[in-house]
Design an enzyme around this catalytic site. Structure first.
Site, PDB file in Angstrom:
ATOM      1  CB  ALA A 172       1.375 -76.010 -10.144  1.00  0.00           C
ATOM      2  CB  ALA A 173       0.131 -70.342  -8.447  1.00  0.00           C
ATOM      3  N   GLY A 174      -1.957 -72.568  -7.588  1.00  0.00           N
ATOM      4  CA  GLY A 174      -3.081 -72.988  -6.735  1.00  0.00           C
ATOM      5  C   GLY A 174      -2.769 -74.289  -5.993  1.00  0.00           C
ATOM      6  CG  ASP A 175      -1.758 -77.613  -8.165  1.00  0.00           C
ATOM      7  OD1 ASP A 175      -2.996 -77.474  -8.079  1.00  0.00           O
ATOM      8  OD2 ASP A 175      -1.187 -77.940  -9.228  1.00  0.00           O
TER       9      ASP A 175
HETATM   10  O1  RIB Z   1      -2.354 -77.309 -11.569  1.00  0.00           O
HETATM   11  C1  RIB Z   1      -1.322 -77.520 -12.465  1.00  0.00           C
HETATM   12  C2  RIB Z   1      -1.302 -78.942 -12.921  1.00  0.00           C
HETATM   13  O2  RIB Z   1      -2.460 -79.197 -13.660  1.00  0.00           O
HETATM   14  C3  RIB Z   1      -0.154 -79.276 -13.842  1.00  0.00           C
HETATM   15  O3  RIB Z   1       0.981 -79.719 -13.152  1.00  0.00           O
HETATM   16  C4  RIB Z   1      -0.760 -80.292 -14.782  1.00  0.00           C
HETATM   17  O4  RIB Z   1      -0.227 -81.570 -14.629  1.00  0.00           O
HETATM   18  C5  RIB Z   1      -2.250 -80.256 -14.539  1.00  0.00           C
HETATM   19  O5  RIB Z   1      -2.679 -81.366 -13.915  1.00  0.00           O
END
Ligand code: RIB
Length: 287
Positions: free
Chosen positions: A253-256
């Site tokens: 989830a670094a990109g998130d």
């Molecule tokens: O980008 C990471 C996310 O991708 C995770 O939290 C997982 O749930 C997937 O959706």
């Protein structure tokens, strides 16, 4: 510059992540002894929402969870960050989204997501987004709810002058007509290659892919290159921001984290390059 805190609306995936660590991935038919297992709330939309909330934004989350063992915990976790979850519905039929994640010795993540309730998002969630857009700075979208609902939400935001930031993850086709509603598109290398056909392996190829995304209609293309940094391009400005060097403990989830921070930085009045740098710092520090 915004008067108060940034107001960010997120329509997207809310998953429970089931995370295992192992020295390496198994070959077909092989069993590898893993090291650790834990669960963590995730989903690309929810992660972006948490990133923005941690940076002080007022966040309104829209999506769906299941009426099951994970649903209440996922909502509770989001509320814990002060996120407004009144736009998150409980789906009576589908299970909550989950992601099975393997982290290898290099801390690279390998994800299989089963979206369940997220894929039940429909006109109800579109209406929830429309109400949430009132007074908002940005709408964040990804590919973990039906794309046609995201495209309609992007249209609604564009009409209201709310900035649309679209993270095309995981890679999937975007309706061609939707591109002109995208203020910013933020693919990683794989996604940029999927959308443009340009094999992205370095800054030059990221530039090439970004130019194709601009031709397709996006106003700004931001290509995330992991350890190689981020390339950004718009009509007015383009450039490369190098990555922050950190001791990598977890890449999930670094990109998130990048996306949530980018939205906050732009809402606070930072210029594109500065906002990309801020997003990179947040991604490097995530979780
Ligand atoms: O980008 C990471 C996310 O991708 C995770 O939290 C997982 O749930 C997937 O959706």
């Amino acid at each position: 510059m915004a008067d108060g805190p940034a107001v960010v609306v997120v329509l997207g995936g809310i998953n429970m992540d089931l995370i295992g660590t192992a020295p390496r991935l198994p070959a077909p038919g092989e069993t590898v002894r893993g090291e650790r297992f834990y669960t963590a709330p995730g989903g690309k939309g929810a992660n972006q929402a948490v990133a923005a909330a941690r940076l002080g934004a007022r966040v309104r989350m829209v999506g769906r969870v299941g009426d099951d063992v994970f649903g209440p915990g996922l909502l509770h976790g989001l509320r814990g960050y002060g996120i407004d979850v009144s736009g998150v519905a409980v789906d009576p039929e589908r299970a909550s989204g989950i992601a099975i994640i393997l982290l290898d010795a290099q801390k690279q993540n390998h994800i299989v997501a089963i979206y369940g309730a997220n894929m039940g998002c429909d006109g109800d969630q579109l209406r929830a987004v429309e109400s949430a857009l009132d007074g908002a700075d940005s709408l964040l979208l990804q590919h973990e709810v039906p794309i046609e609902i995201s495209a309609a939400a992007a249209r609604a935001a564009k009409k209201r002058g709310v900035r649309v930031i679209w993270d095309p993850a995981p890679a999937a086709d975007i309706p061609p007509a939707a591109y002109s509603d995208l203020d910013i598109i933020t693919p990683n290398q794989t996604e940029a290659e999927y959308l443009t056909g340009v094999s992205v392996g370095d800054v030059d190829s990221a530039r090439e892919a970004a130019e194709v995304l601009l031709e397709m209609g996006a106003a700004v293309a931001v290509v995330k290159l992991g350890g190689m940094g981020v390339y950004f391009a718009s009509d007015g400005a383009s450039g490369h921001v190098t990555s922050y060097k950190v001791n990598v403990v977890d890449t999930i989830a670094a990109g998130d984290g990048f996306g949530g921070a980018l939205a906050v930085a732009l809402a606070e009045g930072r210029g594109l390059e500065d906002a990309v740098r801020y997003g990179s710092a947040a991604g490097a520090r995530w979780p």
